[in-house]
Design a protein around this motif. Structure first.
Motif, mmCIF file in Angstrom:
data_model
loop_
_atom_site.group_PDB
_atom_site.id
_atom_site.type_symbol
_atom_site.label_atom_id
_atom_site.label_comp_id
_atom_site.label_asym_id
_atom_site.label_seq_id
_atom_site.Cartn_x
_atom_site.Cartn_y
_atom_site.Cartn_z
ATOM 1 N N ARG A 1 0.833 -1.203 0.000
ATOM 2 C CA ARG A 1 0.000 0.000 0.000
ATOM 3 C C ARG A 1 0.865 1.249 0.000
ATOM 4 O O ARG A 1 0.574 2.221 -0.722
ATOM 5 N N CYS A 2 1.908 1.246 0.798
ATOM 6 C CA CYS A 2 2.809 2.398 0.865
ATOM 7 C C CYS A 2 3.454 2.663 -0.487
ATOM 8 O O CYS A 2 3.440 3.791 -0.994
ATOM 9 N N LEU A 3 4.002 1.633 -1.098
ATOM 10 C CA LEU A 3 4.691 1.796 -2.379
ATOM 11 C C LEU A 3 3.738 2.229 -3.483
ATOM 12 O O LEU A 3 4.074 3.082 -4.311
ATOM 13 N N SER A 4 2.536 1.665 -3.489
ATOM 14 C CA SER A 4 1.564 2.033 -4.521
ATOM 15 C C SER A 4 1.213 3.512 -4.449
ATOM 16 O O SER A 4 0.942 4.158 -5.468
ATOM 17 N N TYR B 1 9.054 -5.620 -5.930
ATOM 18 C CA TYR B 1 8.776 -4.273 -6.422
ATOM 19 C C TYR B 1 9.999 -3.677 -7.116
ATOM 20 O O TYR B 1 9.881 -3.013 -8.155
ATOM 21 N N ALA B 2 11.181 -3.889 -6.543
ATOM 22 C CA ALA B 2 12.398 -3.342 -7.147
ATOM 23 C C ALA B 2 12.646 -3.938 -8.525
ATOM 24 O O ALA B 2 13.187 -3.255 -9.409
ATOM 25 N N GLN C 1 13.143 2.770 -10.205
ATOM 26 C CA GLN C 1 13.441 3.816 -9.223
ATOM 27 C C GLN C 1 13.494 3.296 -7.794
ATOM 28 O O GLN C 1 13.810 4.055 -6.874
ATOM 29 N N ILE C 2 13.205 2.011 -7.590
ATOM 30 C CA ILE C 2 13.226 1.434 -6.247
ATOM 31 C C ILE C 2 14.551 0.722 -6.006
ATOM 32 O O ILE C 2 15.002 -0.082 -6.825
ATOM 33 N N ARG C 3 15.166 1.032 -4.881
ATOM 34 C CA ARG C 3 16.347 0.295 -4.417
ATOM 35 C C ARG C 3 16.019 -0.367 -3.090
ATOM 36 O O ARG C 3 15.315 0.210 -2.260
ATOM 37 N N VAL C 4 16.576 -1.541 -2.868
ATOM 38 C CA VAL C 4 16.388 -2.248 -1.613
ATOM 39 C C VAL C 4 17.736 -2.383 -0.917
ATOM 40 O O VAL C 4 18.716 -2.822 -1.526
ATOM 41 N N ILE C 5 17.776 -1.988 0.331
ATOM 42 C CA ILE C 5 18.969 -2.190 1.161
ATOM 43 C C ILE C 5 18.576 -3.132 2.290
ATOM 44 O O ILE C 5 17.648 -2.841 3.050
ATOM 45 N N ASP C 6 19.260 -4.244 2.373
ATOM 46 C CA ASP C 6 18.973 -5.251 3.401
ATOM 47 C C ASP C 6 20.045 -5.165 4.482
ATOM 48 O O ASP C 6 21.241 -5.217 4.183
ATOM 49 N N GLN C 7 19.627 -5.009 5.722
ATOM 50 C CA GLN C 7 20.591 -4.900 6.812
ATOM 51 C C GLN C 7 20.090 -5.672 8.024
ATOM 52 O O GLN C 7 18.905 -5.986 8.142
ATOM 53 N N GLU C 8 21.015 -5.973 8.927
ATOM 54 C CA GLU C 8 20.613 -6.570 10.193
ATOM 55 C C GLU C 8 19.800 -5.549 10.977
ATOM 56 O O GLU C 8 19.917 -4.348 10.756
ATOM 57 N N ASN C 9 18.987 -6.023 11.886
ATOM 58 C CA ASN C 9 18.073 -5.141 12.595
ATOM 59 C C ASN C 9 18.819 -4.085 13.419
ATOM 60 O O ASN C 9 19.673 -4.410 14.236
ATOM 61 N N LYS C 10 18.489 -2.815 13.169
ATOM 62 C CA LYS C 10 19.079 -1.696 13.909
ATOM 63 C C LYS C 10 18.010 -0.778 14.492
ATOM 64 O O LYS C 10 18.331 0.257 15.072
ATOM 65 N N GLY C 11 16.742 -1.143 14.322
ATOM 66 C CA GLY C 11 15.677 -0.295 14.806
ATOM 67 C C GLY C 11 15.351 0.814 13.817
ATOM 68 O O GLY C 11 16.040 1.012 12.809
#
Length: 362
Positions: free
Chosen positions: A41-44, A75-76, A81-91
């Motif tokens: 919903r956010c991305l749309s 989606y990417a 125009q969408i980039r995904v960054i995957d990281q360990e949980n940092k809050g």
């Protein structure tokens, strides 16, 4: 070179058939943790046109354990125009830090994954940001309205600033009038020029800490020289899902984090002579509201240890920012919050009841 954040500089995104690089006007940063039911919903709501060559969307997957990452990558794969960054949980703060550090846009806006933007308002906001990007003196901060989308509520409350800031003009802080207690510049209403956060304020939010959006909406303001308000109901702030950090019981359990955030705000408060009077007045206003939030939930906890910690927090304010402490105490809210003993706690409980049941404040 194309993988490096550029902020105000050109990047490698090109217009169709053109040879010259096209500037990325805005980066939307979407911190995402276990939000597979909301992210679409956010991305749309952001993908409002087929060609958004000057818009970047960064999804920061913050160690999700559900299908968030897979959905983000889907989606990417469909939208360049969408980039995904995957990281360990940092809050939340760590996810915002990552997004801002990697933003290529001249402007940056954080959109939480369970929220969304109004598409008509977004078109108008993008048009203004494009004008600013072509301006010899782009505005440092764009302010827009936000709407509380409370689950189960038919009547929506929208926070607007038309009585405080003249819409559609680039102004300085001394042209900003006084805010009402319910009228605050939250993360939802702010679109910063990227270099304000990254180069001037050098903002680094604490990791694994809730409520850091208050720091985001406060600490960089002394670096903002020019601002503009658009009377657009852009941001839809979703409230009511189970376990959300702004629920009353959740906030009482997280008193430690509320205290930590407001202490960082206290340390970020400038002296009165260091900033325009209009900005100092607003920062005292917002600091007072946050001191009030902490004080209220410590009293609502009915825990004697939290009563003691409330008094300690007010002493912390007086010790680390005495000028601001005096200004906060001289406000009506500050004077009520600091009435000592059972009488003071009774006033706070009555005030909260009216705010919650009459005015709809959480």
């Amino acid at each position: 070179m194309a993988n490096q954040p550029e902020g105000d500089g050109p990047d490698e995104t090109r217009t169709d058939g053109a040879e010259q690089p096209r500037r990325t006007v805005i980066t939307f940063v979407i911190p995402s943790y276990n939000v597979e039911d909301y992210l679409g919903r956010c991305l749309s709501s952001l993908l409002i046109e087929q060609q958004l060559n000057d818009v970047e969307i960064i999804i920061v997957n913050d160690g999700s354990t559900d299908g968030t990452l897979a959905l983000a990558r889907e989606y990417a794969g469909r939208y360049p125009q969408i980039r995904v960054i995957d990281q360990e949980n940092k809050g939340h703060g760590g996810a915002v830090n990552t997004g801002v550090a990697n933003a290529r846009g001249m402007y940056v806006k954080v959109v939480d994954a369970d929220d969304w933007l109004d598409q008509v308002a977004l078109r108008n906001v993008l048009a203004e940001l494009r004008r600013q990007a072509d301006s010899p003196a782009p505005v440092d901060l764009l302010i827009t309205n936000y709407t509380y989308e409370k689950q189960g509520k038919r009547i929506k409350q929208t926070i607007r600033y038309a009585g405080v800031i003249t819409p559609g003009r680039v102004i300085g802080w001394n042209e900003v009038r006084r805010f009402r207690p319910d009228q605050n510049l939250l993360m939802h209403s702010l679109t910063y020029r990227t270099k304000i956060l990254r180069e001037k304020a050098r903002l680094e939010l604490p990791e694994h800490t809730f409520y850091v959006d208050n720091i985001y909406a406060y600490a960089p303001l002394p670096q903002v020289r020019t601002l503009m308000y658009l009377d657009e109901d852009l941001y839809r702030y979703f409230i009511g899902r189970e376990g959300q950090s702004v629920q009353k019981d959740t906030m009482i359990r997280r008193i430690d984090q509320l205290i930590r955030v407001v202490q960082l705000m206290i340390l970020a408060t400038p002296s009165r002579d260091a900033v325009p009077e209009g900005l100092y007045r607003y920062m005292i206003h917002y600091l007072t509201i946050n001191m009030g939030i902490d004080s209220v939930f410590m009293v609502l906890s009915k825990d004697r240890e939290n009563y003691r910690r409330k008094d300690e927090l007010w002493r912390y304010l007086d010790e680390h920012a005495p000028e601001a402490g005096q200004a906060v105490r001289h406000t009506l809210i500050g004077s009520l919050l600091t009435v000592p003993g059972p009488v003071g706690r009774g006033l706070i409980r009555v005030g909260y009841w009216f705010a919650h049941n009459v005015f709809g404040v959480n």
